[in-house]
Design an enzyme around this catalytic site. Sequence first.
Site, PDB file in Angstrom:
ATOM      1  N   ARG A  17       0.796  -1.225   0.000  1.00 49.90           N
ATOM      2  CA  ARG A  17       0.000   0.000   0.000  1.00 49.90           C
ATOM      3  C   ARG A  17       0.834   1.283   0.000  1.00 49.90           C
ATOM      4  NH1 ARG A  17      -3.824  -0.912   4.876  1.00 49.90           N
ATOM      5  NH2 ARG A  17      -2.269  -2.468   5.417  1.00 49.90           N
ATOM      6  N   GLY A  79       3.983 -15.107   6.392  1.00 48.45           N
ATOM      7  CA  GLY A  79       3.288 -14.668   7.598  1.00 48.45           C
ATOM      8  C   GLY A  79       4.241 -14.377   8.750  1.00 48.45           C
ATOM      9  N   THR A  80       3.701 -13.718   9.764  1.00 44.02           N
ATOM     10  CA  THR A  80       4.542 -13.259  10.880  1.00 44.02           C
ATOM     11  C   THR A  80       5.114 -14.425  11.693  1.00 44.02           C
ATOM     12  OG1 THR A  80       2.479 -12.932  12.098  1.00 44.02           O
ATOM     13  CG2 THR A  80       3.482 -10.978  11.153  1.00 44.02           C
ATOM     14  N   LYS A 352      33.700  23.564   1.296  1.00 46.18           N
ATOM     15  CA  LYS A 352      33.775  22.112   1.179  1.00 46.18           C
ATOM     16  C   LYS A 352      35.174  21.645   1.536  1.00 46.18           C
ATOM     17  CE  LYS A 352      35.445  19.778  -1.802  1.00 46.18           C
ATOM     18  NZ  LYS A 352      36.052  19.138  -2.973  1.00 46.18           N
TER      19      LYS A 352
HETATM   20  C1  UD1 Z   1      -0.077  -8.010  12.639  1.00 45.54           C
HETATM   21  C2  UD1 Z   1      -0.782  -8.915  13.635  1.00 45.54           C
HETATM   22  C3  UD1 Z   1      -2.025  -8.216  14.157  1.00 45.54           C
HETATM   23  C4  UD1 Z   1      -1.656  -6.880  14.747  1.00 45.54           C
HETATM   24  C5  UD1 Z   1      -0.863  -6.028  13.769  1.00 45.54           C
HETATM   25  C6  UD1 Z   1      -0.314  -4.842  14.466  1.00 45.54           C
HETATM   26  C7  UD1 Z   1      -0.331 -11.154  12.812  1.00 45.54           C
HETATM   27  C8  UD1 Z   1      -0.886 -12.337  12.130  1.00 45.54           C
HETATM   28  N1  UD1 Z   1      -1.143 -10.139  12.989  1.00 45.54           N
HETATM   29  O1  UD1 Z   1      -0.945  -7.861  11.545  1.00 45.54           O
HETATM   30  O2  UD1 Z   1      -2.651  -9.016  15.129  1.00 45.54           O
HETATM   31  O3  UD1 Z   1      -2.834  -6.204  15.142  1.00 45.54           O
HETATM   32  O4  UD1 Z   1       0.262  -6.769  13.269  1.00 45.54           O
HETATM   33  O5  UD1 Z   1       0.276  -3.968  13.544  1.00 45.54           O
HETATM   34  O6  UD1 Z   1       0.819 -11.179  13.220  1.00 45.54           O
HETATM   35  N2  UD1 Z   1       6.299  -9.617   8.097  1.00 45.54           N
HETATM   36  C9  UD1 Z   1       7.378 -10.387   7.729  1.00 45.54           C
HETATM   37  N3  UD1 Z   1       7.182 -11.539   7.057  1.00 45.54           N
HETATM   38  C10 UD1 Z   1       5.943 -11.993   6.746  1.00 45.54           C
HETATM   39  C11 UD1 Z   1       4.835 -11.206   7.125  1.00 45.54           C
HETATM   40  C12 UD1 Z   1       5.051 -10.034   7.802  1.00 45.54           C
HETATM   41  O7  UD1 Z   1       8.524 -10.020   8.005  1.00 45.54           O
HETATM   42  O8  UD1 Z   1       5.862 -13.057   6.147  1.00 45.54           O
HETATM   43  C13 UD1 Z   1       6.537  -8.366   8.833  1.00 45.54           C
HETATM   44  C14 UD1 Z   1       6.027  -7.149   8.095  1.00 45.54           C
HETATM   45  O9  UD1 Z   1       7.047  -6.622   7.286  1.00 45.54           O
HETATM   46  C15 UD1 Z   1       5.674  -6.229   9.236  1.00 45.54           C
HETATM   47  C16 UD1 Z   1       5.280  -7.162  10.363  1.00 45.54           C
HETATM   48  O10 UD1 Z   1       5.823  -8.419  10.037  1.00 45.54           O
HETATM   49  O11 UD1 Z   1       6.804  -5.475   9.651  1.00 45.54           O
HETATM   50  C17 UD1 Z   1       3.769  -7.248  10.535  1.00 45.54           C
HETATM   51  O12 UD1 Z   1       3.223  -7.797   9.361  1.00 45.54           O
HETATM   52  P1  UD1 Z   1       1.872  -7.265   8.754  1.00 45.54           P
HETATM   53  O13 UD1 Z   1       1.591  -7.997   7.517  1.00 45.54           O
HETATM   54  O14 UD1 Z   1       1.903  -5.786   8.692  1.00 45.54           O
HETATM   55  O15 UD1 Z   1       0.858  -7.759   9.894  1.00 45.54           O
HETATM   56  P2  UD1 Z   1      -0.567  -7.186  10.130  1.00 45.54           P
HETATM   57  O16 UD1 Z   1      -1.492  -7.759   9.139  1.00 45.54           O
HETATM   58  O17 UD1 Z   1      -0.520  -5.740  10.283  1.00 45.54           O
END
Ligand code: UD1
Length: 461
Positions: A17, A79-80, A352
Amino acid sequence: MSQALVAVVMAAGKGTRMKSDRPKVLHEIAGESLLGHVLHTLGELPLAGIHVIVGHGADQVRAALPTGTQAVEQREQLGTGHAVDQVTPHLTGYEGDVLILSGDVPLLSVETLAAMQALHQREGAAVTMLAAELADPTGYGRVLRDGEGRVQGIVEQKDASPAQLAVREVNLGTYLARWPVLREALATLTPNNAQGEYYLTDAIARVAQAGHPVACHVTADPLEGEGVNTRAQLARLQAAYQVRTAERWTAAGVTIVSPTTTIVGPRVVLGRDTVLEPGAILLGGTVVGERCLIGAYSQLRNVRCGDDVEILCSYLTDAAVGDGSVIGPYAHLRQGATLGRKVRLGNFVEVKKSTLGDGAKAAHLAYLGDASVGREVNIGCGVITVNYDGKKKSQTIIEDRAFVGSNSNLVAPVTVGEEGYVAAGSTITADVPAGALAVGRGRQVNKDGWVAKRRQAASQA
Ligand code: UD1
Ligand code: CA
C-alpha cells in the site's frame, strides 16, 4: 532483565500500500528509516543480539543495517509466525527471552518496552504482548480474553466473528516471549486462516492453550504501536514524531518556536538554551551545543556545532562549526567543512573539505574548496579557490591573518603566506610569500576622450 534478551525485528513484508519501489521499512521519518527508528530504540536496551528478518528488498534492507545486527532472510513471506521462525536455526540452545517487533512501527518507546519487561517478570509470563484500546480497531488483531481477563489468543480482522470484531482491545504486534516456549508453538503453526499465512498470533494462542501465562501490557498511547502501511500514515506519524521530540527537547531546556515545522532526528543532541526557529531541520548525528540559534529554515545533517553558534537560514552537511561562529544567511557548508571559533560566513558562501581557523571571515559570495585557511584570515567578497582542473582537486593554503581581496581567484595548488595580501581582482597562480602584496591582474589603461571620439565616428558613418 536478569537473563539475556535477543531482539527479532520483522522487516520482510512488501508494504504494497506504500506504492513504492523502496522497501517499506526504508521509508523515512525525520531523516531516519522506519527500521532505523526501531533499531535506535533497541540500542537503548542491553541486548545479546538483534536479528532483522529481511525478505522484500532484502539487499537494500541489508545494506541499511548497522553493524551489530544480523540479517536473516525469509525467502517467501508466509506470515509473521513464519518470519519469526526464521531465527530458529540461529538460536539453537538459547533459553532466554526474545523481544519481537515490527520494523515499520517507528514510535515505540524504550519506556514501553521496559514496562513490558517489568510486567513479564512480575507475572512470570511465557509471553507478554503489547495492546491498546482503540476507538476504531479496524484492521488490527483483536485480543481475546476469558471471563477472568486472561489472554486466550488474538483473532485477525479477516478471521473474526461479528462479536470479536466488536472488541476494541487490539494487538500492537510487539511481544516478549520465552524462546523455548514460543519456538515450540511456532513449530505447530498451520496456515488455516483467511489469509493462508502462518500467524505469529496463533502461536501466542497456542502458548496460552498449553497453560502458560500470557501477560498483556495495555499502553495508553496507541500511536506507539502504530505501523506504517500507507504514505498518509507515514505523514501522520512524522507529525506525531515531531510533537513528541519537541516535548522531549523543550523539557530539557531547548526552545522550539514551532514544533510542527521543526524536525529533529532521533540521534540529534541539543544543548540547553539553544533555540530552534520555525522550519529548522536537524538530522543524522547532528550535535548542537548550548545557547545556539538555529535560525528559520536551516538544515543541518551530521553537523557538530559548539556553543553560542548562530546559523541563519543555511544548509550544512557533514560539517563542524566552532564556538561563537555566525553562519549565513544562505551559507552552504558541505562535507568536511571544519570551522574554528568565531568564524563568520555570510551569504552565498560555500565551504567544502576546508578548515577555517579561529576568527576567519568570508562575509559574502565565496567558494572555499580543499582549502586550509588560517586564523583571522579575511576572504573578500567573490573569492574563489580554483581547486579543480577538470581531472584532479588541489589544495589552497591561506596562512594566518592573510587578506584575500575581493573577486580573486586562487588557482590551486597555491599558498598565500602569513599576513600576505592579494589585491582585489587577482588571479593568483604562484605562491604569495608571507607579508607580500600580490597583484595578479592586467594594469588599467585610461583612454582620454574615447567616448567623444566614438560618437564622432558613429555620426560620420
Ligand atoms: C499483525 C498482527 C495483528 C496486529 C498487527 C499490528 C499477525 C498475524 N497479525 O498484523 O494481530 O494487530 O500486526 O500492527 O501477526 N512480516 C514479515 N514476514 C511476513 C509477514 C510479515 O517479516 O511473512 C513483517 C512485516 O514486514 C511487518 C510485520 O511483520 O513489519 C507485521 O506484518 P503485517 O503484515 O503488517 O501484519 P498485520 O497484518 O498488520
Ligand atoms: Ca501491519
